[in-house]
Motif scaffolding. Sequence first.
Motif, PDB file in Angstrom:
ATOM      1  N   GLU A   7     -18.423 113.735  65.648  1.00  0.00           N
ATOM      2  CA  GLU A   7     -19.191 114.616  64.755  1.00  0.00           C
ATOM      3  C   GLU A   7     -19.912 115.748  65.475  1.00  0.00           C
ATOM      4  N   GLN A  26     -17.136 115.966  53.926  1.00  0.00           N
ATOM      5  CA  GLN A  26     -18.062 116.853  54.620  1.00  0.00           C
ATOM      6  C   GLN A  26     -19.470 116.689  54.084  1.00  0.00           C
ATOM      7  N   ASN A  27     -20.433 116.787  54.983  1.00  0.00           N
ATOM      8  CA  ASN A  27     -21.843 116.753  54.646  1.00  0.00           C
ATOM      9  C   ASN A  27     -22.184 118.019  53.855  1.00  0.00           C
ATOM     10  N   GLU A  28     -22.852 117.858  52.747  1.00  0.00           N
ATOM     11  CA  GLU A  28     -23.194 119.005  51.901  1.00  0.00           C
ATOM     12  C   GLU A  28     -24.157 119.975  52.575  1.00  0.00           C
ATOM     13  N   ASP A  29     -25.005 119.473  53.452  1.00  0.00           N
ATOM     14  CA  ASP A  29     -26.015 120.328  54.085  1.00  0.00           C
ATOM     15  C   ASP A  29     -25.442 121.279  55.123  1.00  0.00           C
TER      16      ASP A  29
END
Length: 65
Positions: A7, A26-29
């Motif tokens: 990551e 995927q991470n939204e942030d």
Amino acid sequence: MRVELDEPKCVASGQCVMAAPDVFDQNEDDGVAFLLTEEVAEDQLDSVREAVAICPAAAIRLLAS
């Protein structure tokens, strides 16, 4: 087979998610990818191999279990 994602190396391009959406998300942030599963089913191998090949950061590895 088992997949590993480094990551911290991820550049958030989303190529892995498009290639193998059952394995990556995927991470939204920040858009950094993460694994939905480490164990790759036989029917997912081709898409995960594609994700490994197209990852611009070379952050994905496919390993024998």
